[in-house]
Design an enzyme around this catalytic site. Structure first.
Site, short mmCIF file in Angstrom:
data_model
loop_
_atom_site.label_atom_id
_atom_site.label_comp_id
_atom_site.label_asym_id
_atom_site.label_seq_id
_atom_site.Cartn_x
_atom_site.Cartn_y
_atom_site.Cartn_z
N GLY A 1 49.37 29.60 26.23
CA GLY A 1 49.13 28.48 27.12
C GLY A 1 48.65 27.23 26.41
O GLY A 1 48.76 26.13 26.95
N GLY B 1 46.38 22.65 27.87
CA GLY B 1 46.92 23.05 26.57
C GLY B 1 46.12 22.54 25.38
O GLY B 1 46.58 22.63 24.24
N ARG C 1 46.18 28.17 12.75
CA ARG C 1 45.88 29.58 12.49
C ARG C 1 47.03 30.24 11.75
O ARG C 1 48.20 30.00 12.03
CB ARG C 1 45.64 30.31 13.82
CG ARG C 1 45.35 31.79 13.65
CD ARG C 1 44.73 32.38 14.90
NE ARG C 1 45.64 32.43 16.03
CZ ARG C 1 45.28 32.80 17.27
NH1 ARG C 1 44.01 33.12 17.51
NH2 ARG C 1 46.16 32.83 18.25
N ASP D 1 45.76 41.33 25.51
CA ASP D 1 46.46 40.19 24.91
C ASP D 1 45.71 39.65 23.70
O ASP D 1 46.20 38.76 23.01
CB ASP D 1 46.68 39.08 25.94
CG ASP D 1 45.40 38.60 26.58
OD1 ASP D 1 44.74 39.43 27.24
OD2 ASP D 1 45.04 37.42 26.43
N ASP E 1 41.50 35.83 17.93
CA ASP E 1 40.90 35.18 19.08
C ASP E 1 39.38 35.33 19.09
O ASP E 1 38.82 36.29 19.61
CB ASP E 1 41.51 35.68 20.40
CG ASP E 1 42.94 35.19 20.57
OD1 ASP E 1 43.24 34.07 20.12
OD2 ASP E 1 43.77 35.92 21.14
#
Length: 502
Positions: free
Chosen positions: A100, A134, A184, A260, A270
């Protein structure tokens, strides 16, 4: 087998020599999406060492990094896309999530022949944004940069930080905050949720394409196994057991172990509400959204197993055409995960207390130390570091005992420990050296991260951020000049909650 990993012809040497295998997968795997330009990008950090490892032109990227790593300039060979995936979030299934606020620019083959993703986080909306903007705020970008690089220095599989850029425009959360974009690097961004996305749609053909791609990319050693897909589940289970054991060895709490957020490659990914434990308490939770403690420190191994079961469910039609047989085979791997994790965890804990040999009583010895630490609110990192120092000389016992509210409380354990060391063949010097190599002096403590973020966000001062990165790059060295960074927070400095961001 998949043929998506073949190298594309390269006509010149751009600063990032992209070779984009994921973009060669069928269109249902992603949505093509270019980054959205920002107003006034400024490069605040570039990881030139990682860039060199990736085979990139560090000089060009540092010179033009503001435009490149903000998404304002798209390099030749880039095929920007947002990946599709689903996921269980705090136990509830969401059939469509996807990137997203992240855009995969492409992939490179690094100097060791490994394929690596390069992704922008906070680069603008995508078809998966779900009414979001976003974008990312500066604070979470700095947090992910600090923690991911610290995890790498600690020797824990992790995604990496290549760059951080401020955008020159605000993002609006509870308040207006400076915007930023994080670059990343990952072995890949394929998650358990990627498999769930296709399983939820009953799309077995895409599942097979995905599984074959993952085997080619991450587990080529199993491609010729009789049951490749069962072997894939087993290989992922092994990497996750090893990874989560390493988290526990350094007091790391991920905070949001949704499916996820679990990579198929076995890397930590994450770092939104993650944190490192100060005083040892297995029930420690930092994430503001983890109100039930689902992802508490001690729950992480069980959640890893739960997530693997969800992966196993998606692979059932590939494992065997007969459902009962597939379930039985997959269950065997899921059930074996607990013992596998325990083996990795206990091996690491033996190393932390200086044991090179194995005895059945070692588990009790480890657990009894942890019990005293919990009762005495001893700092996790400092206690084990000081134990390594104590192993070098009995003269250091007072410093070790000072980790406990009542210094005498640990005396019975020390007697048992010394008795056990008497049956271990290492010399004191070798033991101490080994212990100091697995018990870090420095971890990214929450209060230090918050101080660095506050200075950057409120004062545009990145000196604390830079200092913290420098200290954390050498976590197993004493660094006397930075001794305060090894200390736990004072009561007024304690961070009780962390928040999602990037």
């Amino acid at each position: 087998m998949s043929s998506f990993l073949h190298d594309s012809p390269v006509l010149e040497a751009p600063p990032i020599p992209f070779d984009n295998s994921y973009a060669r997968l069928p269109p249902q795997f992603f949505a093509e999406q270019a980054p959205t330009p920002v107003a006034a990008p400024r490069l605040i950090k570039f990881n030139s060492v990682l860039a060199s490892e990736l085979g990139l032109d560090a000089e060009v990227l540092e010179r033009d990094g503001a435009a490149i790593f903000s998404g304002n300039a798209l390099l030749p060979g880039s095929q920007p896309l947002a990946m599709a995936y689903a996921g269980h979030q705090f136990g509830g299934f969401v059939p469509q999530l996807g990137d997203g606020r992240a855009i995969l620019l492409g992939e490179v083959i690094d100097r060791n022949g490994r394929r690596r993703d390069i992704q922008l986080k906070g680069a603008g909306p995508t078809p998966f944004s779900r009414r979001g903007d976003g974008r990312a705020a500066l604070g979470p970008v700095l947090r992910e940069y600090i923690v991911s690089e610290a995890m790498f220095a600690l020797g824990i599989p992790t995604t990496r930080a290549l760059a951080a850029v401020t955008t020159g425009q605000p993002v609006y959360r509870e308040e207006a905050l400076p915007g930023a974009v994080f670059t990343r690097v990952a072995a890949s961004h394929i998650r358990v949720g990627t498999f769930q996305y296709f399983a939820a749609r009953g799309d077995t053909d895409s599942l097979r394409i995905l599984a074959d791609y993952v085997v080619d990319r991450h587990y080529p050693e199993i491609k010729d196994r009789k049951n490749r897909y069962l072997a894939l589940l087993d290989a992922v289970a092994d990497r996750q057991a090893a990874l989560i054991a390493r988290w526990l060895h350094v007091g790391f709490i991920h905070g949001v172990m949704n499916t996820d957020n679990m990579t198929i490659s076995g890397e930590t990914i994450d770092f939104g509400p993650c944190a490192f434990m100060d005083a040892y308490d297995p029930a420690t939770v930092f994430s503001s959204i983890d109100r039930q403690g689902r992802y508490a420190y001690a729950n992480q191994p069980a959640i890893g197993q739960w997530n693997l079961a969800r992966l196993g469910e998606t692979l059932l039609p590939l494992i065997d055409p007969t459902l009962d047989t597939a379930v039985e085979l997959a269950n065997g791997i899921i059930k074996a995960y607990g013992e596998r994790f325990q083996t990795y965890w206990l091996a690491g804990m033996r190393a932390k207390i200086g044991l090179a040999t194995e005895e059945d009583s070692d588990l009790d010895l480890v657990q009894s130390l942890l019990a005293v630490m919990q009762e005495q609110e001893a700092d996790f990192t400092l206690t084990f570091r000081r134990l390594g120092v104590l192993a070098a000389s009995v003269d250091n016992e007072a410093a070790f005992a000072a980790s406990f509210k009542d210094p005498l409380s640990v005396a019975p354990w020390l007697s048992l420990w010394r008795e056990r060391l008497g049956r271990d063949p290492q010399s004191p010097a070798a033991r101490a050296k080994a212990m100091l190599g697995v018990n870090p002096a420095f971890v990214p403590r929450n209060h230090r991260i918050e101080q660095a973020i506050a200075a950057a966000v409120e004062e545009d001062d990145f000196s604390l951020f830079e200092a913290l990165l420098a200290v954390l790059a050498k976590p197993y060295e004493d660094q006397p000049a930075f001794a305060p960074y090894a200390e736990p927070p004072r009561p007024a400095e304690r961070v009780l909650q962390t928040f999602c961001g990037t």
